[in-house]
Design a protein around this motif. Structure first.
Motif, mmCIF file in Angstrom:
data_model
loop_
_atom_site.group_PDB
_atom_site.id
_atom_site.type_symbol
_atom_site.label_atom_id
_atom_site.label_comp_id
_atom_site.label_asym_id
_atom_site.label_seq_id
_atom_site.Cartn_x
_atom_site.Cartn_y
_atom_site.Cartn_z
ATOM 1 N N LEU A 4 0.865 -1.183 0.000
ATOM 2 C CA LEU A 4 0.000 0.000 0.000
ATOM 3 C C LEU A 4 0.899 1.229 0.000
ATOM 4 O O LEU A 4 1.781 1.361 0.847
ATOM 5 C CB LEU A 4 -0.885 0.000 1.255
ATOM 6 N N ILE A 6 0.822 5.354 0.357
ATOM 7 C CA ILE A 6 -0.043 6.442 0.839
ATOM 8 C C ILE A 6 0.408 7.743 0.183
ATOM 9 O O ILE A 6 1.588 8.106 0.248
ATOM 10 C CB ILE A 6 0.021 6.554 2.377
ATOM 11 N N MET A 56 -5.973 4.606 7.817
ATOM 12 C CA MET A 56 -4.906 3.957 7.042
ATOM 13 C C MET A 56 -4.722 2.505 7.503
ATOM 14 O O MET A 56 -4.501 1.604 6.696
ATOM 15 C CB MET A 56 -3.587 4.740 7.168
ATOM 16 N N ALA A 60 -4.992 -0.907 5.281
ATOM 17 C CA ALA A 60 -3.836 -1.828 5.252
ATOM 18 C C ALA A 60 -4.271 -3.229 5.674
ATOM 19 O O ALA A 60 -3.846 -4.231 5.075
ATOM 20 C CB ALA A 60 -2.724 -1.299 6.158
ATOM 21 N N ALA A 65 -1.910 -5.810 3.672
ATOM 22 C CA ALA A 65 -0.640 -5.253 3.179
ATOM 23 C C ALA A 65 0.545 -5.835 3.934
ATOM 24 O O ALA A 65 0.516 -5.959 5.155
ATOM 25 C CB ALA A 65 -0.650 -3.731 3.320
ATOM 26 N N VAL A 68 3.791 -1.025 3.795
ATOM 27 C CA VAL A 68 3.138 0.259 3.535
ATOM 28 C C VAL A 68 4.240 1.284 3.302
ATOM 29 O O VAL A 68 5.179 1.395 4.101
ATOM 30 C CB VAL A 68 2.226 0.681 4.704
ATOM 31 N N VAL A 70 4.891 5.198 2.935
ATOM 32 C CA VAL A 70 4.229 6.482 3.176
ATOM 33 C C VAL A 70 4.942 7.551 2.358
ATOM 34 O O VAL A 70 6.147 7.768 2.536
ATOM 35 C CB VAL A 70 4.254 6.840 4.679
ATOM 36 N N THR A 81 2.855 5.605 10.950
ATOM 37 C CA THR A 81 3.834 4.515 11.057
ATOM 38 C C THR A 81 3.713 3.790 12.395
ATOM 39 O O THR A 81 3.720 2.550 12.449
ATOM 40 C CB THR A 81 5.264 5.090 10.919
ATOM 41 N N LEU A 84 0.579 1.500 12.483
ATOM 42 C CA LEU A 84 0.684 0.326 11.602
ATOM 43 C C LEU A 84 1.703 -0.661 12.149
ATOM 44 O O LEU A 84 1.454 -1.872 12.174
ATOM 45 C CB LEU A 84 1.064 0.751 10.179
ATOM 46 N N VAL A 91 6.503 -0.837 7.654
ATOM 47 C CA VAL A 91 6.210 0.495 7.103
ATOM 48 C C VAL A 91 7.508 1.165 6.682
ATOM 49 O O VAL A 91 8.472 1.198 7.458
ATOM 50 C CB VAL A 91 5.521 1.405 8.153
#
Ligand code: GLY
Length: 428
Positions: A4, A6, A56, A60, A65, A68, A70, A81, A84, A91
């Motif tokens: 993913l 962002i 987010m 995810a 995911a 990720v 960003v 971050t 997640l 991340v």
């Protein structure tokens, strides 16, 4: 790997292109993205609150995911971050605490002082300070005033001027908005953007690049988010990248580890290389825009593997990055009125709009099959070549094929370097 991304700008379009090209990527998603990204990734416009860690995280988890990435600073500073990672997702991007290197210029100064890294002298003014405080602070600087919004402004909250009245006006504007202001001494010498992958104390530099911040040719007009960039820098002294890594990036990464706030992700050092040596203008905690668009077009190593290794503490084991020989240039097509009040909704026509090798979309949308402007920096034309001259010609040829009412771009991206007019001043 299911990834993913962002964000929704030209940098994210470049990241998606690079990630898609890596065979280890099996699924690519972007939130909120842009309709122009649909050929590379599944776009999730309904997940538009990038500063909302819960939203987010929901996406995810929904797409399961494994990584990720960003793009912009806002979600990083908002702690996306942290949330997640707390849920076991890798991340690419620093924690909220580490992202203060960009989010708070005062924090960055403190880290640099502790790490022994050169930067501009600075004084801070806070909302509620007196008229006398402001005037005294202005007296301490000049003839070049560098006035920064010490909130988060994505590189756009900086005014550099010789006009004291304009400097004072920006101080007032920022204070009235409720943010602290930093006044800084002006750093001489050509500017360098050096992006490094950072995983704790491990630092891996990408190619050096140079952005063009002013809106118009010959560095005239207001400061912008960046009007074009080229990479690498033919004028950088031999060993220049390693010097920047040794004098700036590695000490800062080590200082962050020492503070218990290890940095993971992309550390963007904005530097000036003047008579006194290398000095930091600012740090950003993310890939820079538009330098990334040019840089990634020269990367031969698999991008997914590089970002995943950084995110999982394995950067030290990553094989050395491989780059294409030659140069890359990106030129931004901006909307009428940018940067003050960009006009939206202008039709964009021409060749290459659906070819990410030539055009990366930054602020566009699509309505009834027609590409329309939807932001200040609208798109990035890309060019590559064996020489800087060839890369510039290729980028401008792409723009020649595009029409947009009121759209404008700089004609001199990379020109001073091509003509040999940039050099690092001799050390005193
Ligand atoms: N290249 C300027 C920025 O990304 O802030």
């Amino acid at each position: 790997m299911r990834i993913l991304v962002i964000g929704s700008g030209g940098r994210e379009h470049a990241l998606l292109k690079g990630l898609k090209a890596d065979p280890s990527t099996t699924e690519l998603h972007v939130a909120p993205g842009s309709p122009a990204f649909a050929s590379l990734a599944q776009v999730h416009p309904e997940y538009s609150r990038v500063e909302d860690p819960a939203q987010m995280l929901e996406l995810a988890q929904k797409i399961d995911a494994e990584l990720v990435v960003v793009g912009p600073e806002v979600p990083l500073v908002a702690g996306v971050t942290d949330v997640l990672r707390a849920h076991g997702i890798a991340v690419f991007g620093p924690t909220k605490a580490a992202a203060q290197l960009e989010g708070s210029k005062a924090f960055a100064k403190d880290v640099m002082a502790a790490a022994g890294v050169r930067t501009a002298r600075a004084e801070q003014l806070v909302p509620g300070c007196s008229e006398a405080d402001i005037e005294e602070c202005l007296d301490n600087f000049g003839p070049h005033y560098v006035v920064k919004d010490d909130g988060l402004a994505g590189g756009k909250g900086v005014v550099v001027t010789r006009d004291r009245i304009a400097a004072r006006a920006h101080v007032d504007e920022v204070l009235i908005a409720g943010n602290p202001v930093l006044l800084e001494s002006f750093l001489d010498g050509p500017e360098v953007s050096l992006f490094c992958l950072v995983d704790g104390e491990t630092v891996v530099p990408l190619l050096p690049a140079q952005d063009h911040k002013r809106a118009y040719d010959n560095d005239e007009g207001p400061n912008t988010g960046g009007m074009g960039a080229y990479t690498p820098l033919p004028w950088l002294p031999e060993g220049g990248v390693q010097r920047i890594v040794d004098e700036v990036c590695t000490p800062v990464a080590a200082e962050m580890v020492k503070r218990g706030q290890p940095y993971t992700g992309l550390l963007y050092a904005g530097l000036a290389w003047g008579k006194e040596g290398i000095a930091v203008v600012e740090f950003n905690c993310r890939f820079g825009d538009p330098e990334t668009q040019a840089l990634l077009s020269l990367l031969k190593s698999p991008l997914t593997q590089a970002l995943y290794a950084t995110s999982t503490g394995a950067l030290a084991q990553l094989p050395p990055l491989r780059w294409e020989q030659g140069y890359a240039v990106t030129v931004v097509l901006a909307a009428a009125g940018y940067p003050q009040s960009p006009r939206k909704g202008d039709a964009i026509t021409g060749e290459g709009l659906d070819d990410p090798e030539r055009i990366l979309h930054a602020g566009t949308t699509i309505a009834d099959g027609q590409v329309l402007s939807a932001g200040g920096r609208v798109l990035n034309a890309l060019g590559k070549g064996a020489t800087l001259e060839e890369a510039r010609a290729a980028a401008y040829k792409v723009l020649d094929g595009i029409t947009m009412e009121g759209g404008f771009y700089r004609h001199d991206i990379g020109l001073a370097a091509q003509e040999g007019r940039i050099s690092v001043p001799e050390a005193r």
